[in-house]
Enzyme design. Structure first.
Site, PDB file in Angstrom:
ATOM      1  N   HIS A  69      56.946  45.596  33.264  1.00  0.00           N
ATOM      2  CA  HIS A  69      58.014  46.205  32.440  1.00  0.00           C
ATOM      3  C   HIS A  69      59.375  45.616  32.823  1.00  0.00           C
ATOM      4  O   HIS A  69      60.207  45.322  31.964  1.00  0.00           O
ATOM      5  CB  HIS A  69      58.054  47.723  32.628  1.00  0.00           C
ATOM      6  N   THR A  86      54.516  48.348  36.387  1.00  0.00           N
ATOM      7  CA  THR A  86      55.971  48.543  36.429  1.00  0.00           C
ATOM      8  C   THR A  86      56.699  47.203  36.553  1.00  0.00           C
ATOM      9  O   THR A  86      57.754  46.992  35.946  1.00  0.00           O
ATOM     10  CB  THR A  86      56.336  49.424  37.657  1.00  0.00           C
TER      11      THR A  86
END
Ligand code: NAD
Ligand code: ZN
Length: 352
Positions: free
Chosen positions: A43, A40
């Protein structure tokens, strides 16, 4: 204090000075000892479409950590000053129907550290006392930090029944290899692991996989059917999000088999629902987060009993000041968990 911050709506992260967070009435202030990188965070750094729709800069990034309690709000129960804790990054409301029926991982008001509010790539972070998970004082900081990610693996591997069964793990990133260790500890009979990276297949072996297959060079479906004597697998743990891996997993799933899906796909799938699920009478479990707090207790048991050893999963350690290099290592895929230490003196191993 120093913090790694998404400062603008564009790719990249910056280390800047920000104020030490104020401690709310129900919160504790933690001095961060170690913090680990999750997909995450990549990202958010890359500022992909998912990040653009979930993150509003400026934001202190990061959600996996351990730290020591240094201050408490007036209403904060729980860990005392000086206690080492890990942190559950999903802050739930404890009021909605899901929270009130033991399904806090589905809370409709979830806020996530380092996504929806300031996170843990910093010297200090304030979190609800409720979100702290006390650790034994001698637990290595790197292991304490990655526990929340381990919780995803524990959740995925403990929803389907793996005991005595043949299990396929597709995707041997950090979560996949930890799930292999959990499946082994829970008594899986045979564990097959697939990945496109040889580095990660080697890690899979080290964590307990019996057989590894690489879709680039091997016939995945043929190999699995051979080693299962034509029967196929009982359980699929899908940890890649890759459409071809999902297809191979369901193609080799036995009639009546169970699939637990954690890997996130980058878009809608072309998927043979009839053959892969309906005519097989398969059971499919979507896996999100960690069941609060069932998976944390399960994790504690697996670690303290020695049934799972996560030491091999920690492959790299960096000073937080060196976060750019740490992120490059994570992005390369030639790694397990990458741990960063705000104070290099806290490192529990050689820094890169
Ligand atoms: P990761 O990206 O490090 O691991 C994914 C692995 O899949 C990589 O090793 C990659 O080489 C491998 N892979 C790619 N294509 C493949 C293919 N065709 N066949 C087999 N393997 C292939 O991610 P991670 O941190 O280990 O997390 C695993 C997945 O779970 C990710 O998709 C992540 O986004 C997701 N995730 C979901 C939740 C949740 O709550 N549902 C929580 C954490 C992570
Ligand atoms: Zn809730």
């Amino acid at each position: 204090m120093r913090a790694v911050v998404k400062t603008s709506s564009s790719p990249g992260l910056e280390m800047i000075d920000v104020p030490v967070p104020a401690v709310g009435p129900d919160e504790i202030l933690l001095q961060v000892k170690a913090t680990s990188i999750c997909g995450t965070d990549l990202h958010i750094r890359n500022w992909d479409p998912w990040a653009q729709s979930h993150v509003t800069p400026p934001l202190v990034v990061g959600h996996e950590m351990c730290g020591v309690v240094v201050d408490k709000g007036p209403r904060a129960d729980g860990p005392e000053v000086g206690q080492l804790v890990s942190v559950e990054s999903h802050i739930v409301c404890n009021r909605c129907a899901f929270c009130r029926t033991g399904k806090g991982h589905l809370c409709e008001n979830t806020r996530i550290l380092g996504v929806g509010q300031d996170g843990v790539y910093a010297e200090y972070v304030a979190v609800p006392a409720m979100n702290a998970w006390p650790d034994p004082p001698d637990m290595p900081y790197s292991i304490a930090s990655l526990q929340e990610n381990f919780g995803n693996a524990v959740h995925t591997a403990s929803v389907p029944l793996v005991s005595g069964r043949k299990v396929l793990v597709t995707g041997c990133g950090p979560v996949g290899v930890m799930a292999i260790a959990v499946a082994r500890a829970l008594g899986a009979r045979l564990i097959i692991a697939s990945d496109v990276s040889q580095f990660r297949l080697d890690m899979a072996k080290q964590m307990g996989a019996d057989i590894t297959v690489n879709p680039i060079s091997d016939d995945v479906v043929g190999t699995i059917m051979d080693v299962t004597e034509g029967e196929g697998i009982d359980v699929l743990l899908e940890m890649s999000g890759a459409p071809s891996a999902i297809d191979q997993g369901f193609s080799t799933l036995k009639p009546g088999g169970e699939a637990a899906l954690l890997g996130l796909t980058s878009g809608a799938l072309d998927f043979n629902l009839d053959d892969h699920i309906i005519f097989k009478g398969a059971s499919v479990h979507g896996i999100v987060g960690r069941r609060l707090w069932v998976d944390w207790y399960q994790m504690r048991g697996l670690l303290r009993s020695g049934a799972v050893d996560l030491t091999p999963v920690v492959t790299h350690r960096y000073a937080l000041d060196d976060f750019e290099r740490a992120f490059e290592t994570m992005a390369s895929g030639e790694c397990g968990k990458v741990i960063m230490f705000p104070d290099p003196a806290d490192a529990d191993g050689q820094l890169e």
